[in-house]
Design an enzyme around this catalytic site. Sequence first.
Site, PDB file in Angstrom:
ATOM      1  N   VAL A  41       1.100  -1.210   0.076  1.00 24.03           N
ATOM      2  CA  VAL A  41       0.083  -0.133   0.018  1.00 24.03           C
ATOM      3  C   VAL A  41       0.895   1.344  -0.057  1.00 24.03           C
ATOM      4  O   VAL A  41       0.757   2.117  -0.842  1.00 24.03           O
ATOM      5  CB  VAL A  41      -0.913  -0.089   1.264  1.00 24.03           C
ATOM      6  N   GLY A  85     -12.952 -22.211  -7.005  1.00 27.64           N
ATOM      7  CA  GLY A  85     -11.481 -22.730  -7.232  1.00 27.64           C
ATOM      8  C   GLY A  85     -11.076 -23.419  -5.982  1.00 27.64           C
ATOM      9  O   GLY A  85     -11.677 -24.017  -5.073  1.00 27.64           O
ATOM     10  N   CYS A 115      -4.725  -9.749   2.608  1.00 27.13           N
ATOM     11  CA  CYS A 115      -5.769  -8.673   2.977  1.00 27.13           C
ATOM     12  C   CYS A 115      -7.322  -9.585   3.351  1.00 27.13           C
ATOM     13  O   CYS A 115      -7.552  -9.434   4.349  1.00 27.13           O
ATOM     14  CB  CYS A 115      -6.201  -7.946   1.731  1.00 27.13           C
TER      15      CYS A 115
END
Length: 437
Positions: free
Chosen positions: A11, A257, A264
């Site tokens: 970030v 999947g 996160c």
Amino acid sequence: MHISVIGTGHVGLLTAVSMAAIGHDVVAEDIDHEKMEILQLGRAPFFEPGLDVLLDEAIRSGKLRFSTDVEDATQGADVVFICVGTPAGANGEANLVAVEKATQEVIRHVRPGTVLVEKSTVPAGTAARIERVIAMERPDIAAELYVVSNPEFLREGRAVQDCLEPDRILVGAGSRRAFNVMRRVYQPLLDKNVALIETNISTSELSKHACNAFLALKISYANAMARICERAGADVEAVAEIMGSDPRIGQDFLKAGLGWGGYCFPKDLTAFRLLASRLGYDFPLLAEVERINSEAVDVAIEKLRSCVWNLEGKRIALLGLSFKAGTDDVRFSPALVLARRMIEEGAVVIGYDPEARNNALKELTSLKVATNPYDAARGAHCIVIATDWPEFRDLDLAKLRELATYPMMVDARNLLDPLEAKKAGFHYDSMGRSAPS
Ligand code: UDX
């Protein structure tokens, strides 16, 4: 404007380079000297498409520099972005020690009028804690420091695009002055018609958790659907497409999947559930979202057992190690959770990943790795596709079949055409799709 960025993880670094790219003068600070040395050379410490170029441009243009000194980084700043890590603590709640420490350091050096932006994902109520720290440690200028929530929604693998062409910019603040400063920060993007949402601080903080939890919920819904499709003889890919064709639902994040991972979703979902509980609201739906997610790896193990019987002594080629395509990040990667389980059951796992090889080896030392998918498949009793790297779609299936010992393939990301895999001679299984006839 003078912008300071504290913390240079995914970030922070993306915030720093994108702020420089839109014309601000940026100083990015991190306590990790080694990382700073790499950054000063213009090299990104992790793989992110397009980041190297942007970083190089920002440094060359003189718009971005790095520092290991908070005073140097924050002196004279108009805006300070706090982008330090908020890892999960022992109880699953977000550990905000780094946020508190960064705040304490930063407020020692900033001038009145500075806006402090929480960019890292934090639980609702964090800005109020930051304001209390300011009130206690800098009573002299507390009334003239402004705390703002401005959550980052970037996705790894397309983070550059997400920063420079975001879907929306969310700003939570308590004063018109702070909103105006944030408008000036983002003006170059607002000029390109990027939407700006202004709201109060708690709403902004909570929205980030709400978004991530909802996206994880959508994926878990698709994975639960895959379990039902297998039992009913239906095809989860088709069900997801039909669901997604309803604009109220939308196509994205319905891909079944091996489940969601990364830095996160797992930590944010748990932190959000615990925050709800701390606020006196029981939110068991979120625990169920987590349970369904971990079920995906159990299902993959079952499918493997049905291919090779006992895993003990079997050689498994694991294609894909990162938590998703487009990144070298293996944190909470379902592919590695699967690898660990197979190794615990006595299998020899030979992994291959276009980018995440080194990170995977650091995380799981008992893993063996190959430099290409064909070497991984040599002598394998089963080939497992665990990450949705697009290049796996173009694999030479006939060659893989020749190299493998058993003709077994578990496509845990539903990447291949079942008929093509069957034509190449594989006994092919995937997640929630009817077997090719
Ligand atoms: C996420 C959020 O999307 C982003 O807004 C936030 O800022 C950080 O967290 P990221 O962790 O980079 O971004 O990955 P994302 O693309 O959201 O995927 C998360 C996980 O879900 C991956 O493991 C991915 O493989 C999985 N996934 C995604 C699915 O299994 N199915 C899908 O349909 C979509």
